[in-house]
Design a protein around this motif. Structure first.
Motif, mmCIF file in Angstrom:
data_model
loop_
_atom_site.group_PDB
_atom_site.id
_atom_site.type_symbol
_atom_site.label_atom_id
_atom_site.label_comp_id
_atom_site.label_asym_id
_atom_site.label_seq_id
_atom_site.Cartn_x
_atom_site.Cartn_y
_atom_site.Cartn_z
ATOM 1 N N ASP A 107 97.990 34.109 18.346
ATOM 2 C CA ASP A 107 97.635 32.593 18.202
ATOM 3 C C ASP A 107 96.730 32.257 19.427
ATOM 4 O OD1 ASP A 107 97.549 29.830 17.682
ATOM 5 O OD2 ASP A 107 99.541 29.187 18.258
ATOM 6 N N THR A 109 95.251 29.002 19.802
ATOM 7 C CA THR A 109 95.337 27.757 19.800
ATOM 8 C C THR A 109 95.358 27.345 21.245
ATOM 9 O OG1 THR A 109 96.591 27.298 17.891
ATOM 10 C CG2 THR A 109 96.528 25.614 19.384
ATOM 11 N N ASN A 139 91.111 27.424 16.569
ATOM 12 C CA ASN A 139 91.911 26.284 17.429
ATOM 13 C C ASN A 139 91.619 26.205 18.993
ATOM 14 O OD1 ASN A 139 92.856 25.281 15.097
ATOM 15 N ND2 ASN A 139 94.150 26.947 14.750
ATOM 16 N N THR A 195 101.478 22.982 13.293
ATOM 17 C CA THR A 195 100.567 23.655 12.446
ATOM 18 C C THR A 195 101.144 23.676 11.065
ATOM 19 O OG1 THR A 195 101.693 25.865 12.934
ATOM 20 C CG2 THR A 195 99.886 25.499 14.204
#
Length: 205
Positions: A107, A109, A139, A195
Motif C-alpha cells: 500500500d 497510500t 494514493n 478504502t
C-alpha cells in the motif's frame, strides 16, 4: 523518516545531481534521512506485461528494480529526478518507474511523491506532469514548491547558476518534510483513509 530519491540521469555528477544535492541538504537539516539511487546509468528494460509479479511478489526481470522495491516500501517519500529528453523523462527512469510501481503491491497510500525535471531550456513542465502520474494513481500526495519543480542548465554544473531553480528545490524539500511529518502525526491520531474494494472497469463493460 526517510525519502528515497531516484536520479534518472546517466551522468552521476551532472545537473540533475546538482538539483538532488540541494534537496538532500535541506532534508538533512529537517531531520529526514535520504538515500539517492542512481538509476539512469543502469540497464533497465521496460515492463513486458507478463503479470508474473502477481505470482512471485516481485518483478520477473531481476535487476535494480527489485533492489529498489524494499527501499520504496520502507520510505515515507519518493522523488523521481530526471534530465529532459525530447520533452520527456529519460526512458531508463520511465522503465524503472513502470516496473517499480506495477510490481510492488504494498500500500503506497500517503507516501509523499515529488518529481524534478532538469533541462537546458524547454520540456520541464511536460516531464513534471509525466512523472507525477505515478504518484496520483497510487494514493500518494504530491509535494509542491514555489514553482514547478525544474532546474535549468546545459553543461555540467551550469545548474548551480540557476538561483530560482535551486530555491525551488529547497522549498520543495521543506514542504515535503512538512508533509511527511504531518502525515505521520495524522496516521498516529486518525489512521489512514478508509478504502473501498477496487472497482476495475474498462470502456466496454
Amino acid at each position: 523518516m526517510k525519502v528515497l530519491i531516484l536520479n534518472g540521469s546517466p551522468r552521476k555528477d551532472g545537473n540533475t545531481a546538482v538539483a538532488v544535492n540541494e534537496l538532500v541538504k535541506v532534508f538533512n537539516d529537517e531531520g529526514i534521512e535520504t538515500e539517492v539511487c542512481q538509476v539512469g546509468n543502469k540497464s533497465i528494460r521496460g515492463c513486458v506485461a507478463c503479470g508474473g509479479c502477481f505470482e512471485k511478489g516481485r518483478c520477473v526481470i531481476n535487476d535494480v528494480v527489485n533492489e529498489l522495491a524494499p527501499k520504496f516500501e520502507e520510505a515515507d517519500g519518493l522523488i523521481a529526478a530526471t534530465p529532459v529528453y525530447y520533452g520527456s523523462a529519460n526512458a531508463t527512469l520511465i522503465a524503472c518507474l513502470d516496473r517499480l510501481f506495477y510490481s510492488t503491491h504494498f500500500d503506497k497510500t500517503m507516501k509523499v511523491g515529488a518529481s524534478v525535471a532538469v533541462a537546458r531550456r524547454g520540456g520541464c513542465s511536460a516531464t513534471f506532469d509525466e512523472l507525477n502520474k505515478y504518484f496520483t494513481i497510487s494514493n500518494m500526495p504530491v509535494a509542491s514548491s514555489q514553482y514547478w519543480n525544474s532546474v535549468h542548465g546545459l553543461q555540467k554544473g551550469e545548474a548551480e547558476q540557476d538561483a530560482e531553480g535551486l530555491q525551488t528545490m529547497r522549498t520543495l524539500a521543506r514542504n515535503m518534510s512538512f508533509l511527511i511529518k504531518s502525515i505521520a502525526l495524522g496516521k498516529e491520531k486518525f489512521g489512514l483513509p478508509e478504502t473501498e474494494p477496487r472497482q476495475s472497469t474498462h470502456f466496454i463493460r
